[in-house]
Design an enzyme around this catalytic site. Structure first.
Site, mmCIF file in Angstrom:
data_model
loop_
_atom_site.group_PDB
_atom_site.id
_atom_site.type_symbol
_atom_site.label_atom_id
_atom_site.label_comp_id
_atom_site.label_asym_id
_atom_site.label_seq_id
_atom_site.Cartn_x
_atom_site.Cartn_y
_atom_site.Cartn_z
ATOM 1 N N LYS A 91 -12.222 -3.318 34.749
ATOM 2 C CA LYS A 91 -13.070 -2.121 34.778
ATOM 3 C C LYS A 91 -12.403 -1.021 35.617
ATOM 4 O O LYS A 91 -12.011 -0.001 35.092
ATOM 5 C CB LYS A 91 -14.466 -2.439 35.324
ATOM 6 C CG LYS A 91 -15.283 -3.302 34.354
ATOM 7 C CD LYS A 91 -15.643 -4.591 34.994
ATOM 8 C CE LYS A 91 -16.425 -5.609 34.219
ATOM 9 N NZ LYS A 91 -16.722 -5.506 32.847
ATOM 10 N N ASP A 108 -19.740 -10.724 43.828
ATOM 11 C CA ASP A 108 -19.096 -10.400 42.550
ATOM 12 C C ASP A 108 -19.112 -8.876 42.432
ATOM 13 O O ASP A 108 -20.145 -8.271 42.178
ATOM 14 C CB ASP A 108 -19.870 -11.042 41.395
ATOM 15 C CG ASP A 108 -19.312 -10.640 40.029
ATOM 16 O OD1 ASP A 108 -18.353 -9.850 39.982
ATOM 17 O OD2 ASP A 108 -19.850 -11.121 39.011
ATOM 18 N N TRP A 132 -25.131 -11.288 34.981
ATOM 19 C CA TRP A 132 -23.940 -11.943 35.538
ATOM 20 C C TRP A 132 -24.303 -12.869 36.690
ATOM 21 O O TRP A 132 -23.716 -13.953 36.833
ATOM 22 C CB TRP A 132 -22.887 -10.903 35.944
ATOM 23 C CG TRP A 132 -22.307 -10.235 34.738
ATOM 24 C CD1 TRP A 132 -22.508 -8.943 34.337
ATOM 25 C CD2 TRP A 132 -21.497 -10.838 33.719
ATOM 26 N NE1 TRP A 132 -21.854 -8.709 33.147
ATOM 27 C CE2 TRP A 132 -21.228 -9.846 32.745
ATOM 28 C CE3 TRP A 132 -20.968 -12.118 33.524
ATOM 29 C CZ2 TRP A 132 -20.448 -10.095 31.613
ATOM 30 C CZ3 TRP A 132 -20.193 -12.366 32.389
ATOM 31 C CH2 TRP A 132 -19.949 -11.361 31.455
HETATM 32 C C1 PLP Z 1 -20.354 -8.150 37.119
HETATM 33 C C2 PLP Z 1 -19.514 -9.018 36.236
HETATM 34 N N1 PLP Z 1 -19.229 -10.267 36.613
HETATM 35 C C3 PLP Z 1 -18.487 -11.077 35.855
HETATM 36 C C4 PLP Z 1 -17.985 -10.664 34.639
HETATM 37 C C5 PLP Z 1 -17.153 -11.618 33.823
HETATM 38 O O1 PLP Z 1 -15.835 -11.242 33.937
HETATM 39 P P1 PLP Z 1 -14.671 -11.949 33.100
HETATM 40 O O2 PLP Z 1 -14.846 -11.539 31.688
HETATM 41 O O3 PLP Z 1 -13.443 -11.402 33.750
HETATM 42 O O4 PLP Z 1 -14.803 -13.410 33.277
HETATM 43 C C6 PLP Z 1 -18.258 -9.367 34.191
HETATM 44 C C7 PLP Z 1 -17.786 -8.853 32.889
HETATM 45 O O5 PLP Z 1 -16.766 -8.564 32.532
HETATM 46 C C8 PLP Z 1 -19.035 -8.531 35.016
HETATM 47 O O6 PLP Z 1 -19.302 -7.284 34.621
#
Ligand code: PLP
Length: 362
Positions: free
Chosen positions: A197, A173, A103
């Site tokens: 989550k 994040d 990520w």
């Molecule tokens: C740590 C992290 N950052 C970002 C995301 C991306 O999130 P989204 O699908 O809400 O864009 C995720 C996955 O869901 C994630 O686990």
């Protein structure tokens, strides 16, 4: 099937049963008004206390000081990968990124479109198994901010401390470990998290942003990317995800009713220990991916002796109502996501299954 199963999905993920039941009971008529939350105006007196409740719930749980705004946005955590540099990183300027998994890599890719996004530390070469200590981080002088991912969901590696930017604004994040333990919000200038989550359903993103960062939003920013406008309009510059915010409000109440984030942390530590102990006691049949100090309390990742066995493991587990254990498609293996709402009994059931599976297949 009407019974609940053990859902190890990484996200969207298990929600507290009581929250689902309350939502079910209010599904067709919220507080007796004859309409569901999905059918009322976001500007109505029915929705107002829900939005306020969700924001104050987050503020209370995370102890967010008054000089931070709490926003509920759309576009997922992924849009924050872009919105952050679009607001705070101009051509010629530098931002520091700490990369401990997939990520973080995605986040820096977007930042590079705006300015010098500088990887100051990466664990890519060693397979994203660890996180740096604070002392290993050397920030760029005059960097606009430093970005890190407090829990890498795919690899299952987690920071055990809130990063100190040594004067730089820290952006985190926290998608996959927000609300799993108390954190020091004041060490951060901006924290963001996709809700799916630990906070609620997908389609809503929590952003906690400090006022001095909001003040740096450039003039003429596109409205929907403009943190200042979004904050001034109380997350309602356009129609927000009313259903998502409603569930967040219920989840916050649920967590408060169960002892707050200190209690969540204790329970999460207990659950993760049961699982990591089983991995460590398996004589190498199960091999944990993350190095011990970086082991995630939320996403427990491990390998089996072969990919065939990993496939068989996931299939047989699913047949026993242990769902969602297949590792992310990019890394393989097994991943057990055990967020706040995942019950300890489910972890114990998985450990029993793991013991039997290892016995039969070693
Ligand atoms: C740590 C992290 N950052 C970002 C995301 C991306 O999130 P989204 O699908 O809400 O864009 C995720 C996955 O869901 C994630 O686990």
């Amino acid at each position: 099937m009407t019974e609940r199963i053990y859902n190890f999905s990484a996200g969207p993920a298990v929600l507290p049963l009581e929250v689902l039941q309350q939502a079910q009971s209010e599904m067709t008529s919220l507080n007796g008004i004859g309409m569901s939350v999905m059918e009322v105006s976001h500007r109505s007196k029915h929705f107002e206390p829900i939005l306020a409740g969700a924001a104050s719930g987050i503020r209370e749980l995370l102890n967010v000081p008054e000089n931070y705004k709490i926003l509920f946005l759309q576009g997922g955590a992924s849009l924050q990968f872009s919105m952050i540099p679009l607001n705070f990183l101009k051509t010629g300027e530098t931002a520091d990124y700490v990369i401990t998994g997939a990520w973080g890599k995605k986040a820096i890719k977007e930042a590079k479109r705006c300015g010098n996004a500088n990887t100051i530390f990466s664990t890519a070469d060693s397979g994203f198994k660890s996180v740096p200590t604070q002392d290993e981080l050397n920030f760029t002088e005059n960097a606009k901010y430093v970005h890190y991912t407090s829990n890498e969901t795919i690899e299952g590696v987690e920071f055990k401390y809130d990063l100190d930017g040594k004067g730089l604004p820290v952006i985190c994040d926290a998608s996959s470990n927000i609300l799993s333990k108390p954190i020091d919000v004041e060490k951060h200038a901006l924290i963001y998290a996709g809700a799916q989550k630990n906070i609620g359903p997908s389609g809503v993103t929590l952003v906690i942003i400090r006022d001095d960062l909001i003040a740096q939003v450039p003039e003429n920013q596109h409205s929907m990317f403009d943190y200042r406008l979004l904050a001034e309009n109380d997350s309602m510059l356009n129609t927000p995800n009313t259903w998502g915010i409603y569930i967040i409000n219920l989840v916050c109440q649920h967590i408060k009713g169960h002892g707050g984030l200190g209690a969540m942390e204790k329970k999460n530590e207990e659950k993760a220990k049961i699982l990591y102990d089983a991995i460590d006691a398996s004589d190498g049949f199960y091999r944990g991916h993350a190095e011990r100090p970086a082991r995630s309390l939320m996403n427990v990742t491990f390998r089996l002796p072969s990919e065939e066995l990993e496939k068989q493991f996931a299939t047989e587990a699913t047949a026993q109502n242990l769902d969602g254990l297949k590792g992310h498609r990019s890394v393989g293996g097994v991943r057990a996501s055990i967020y706040n709402a995942f019950p300890k009994e489910g972890v114990e059931t998985l450990v029993e299954f793991m013991k039997e599976f290892a016995q039969k297949n070693s």
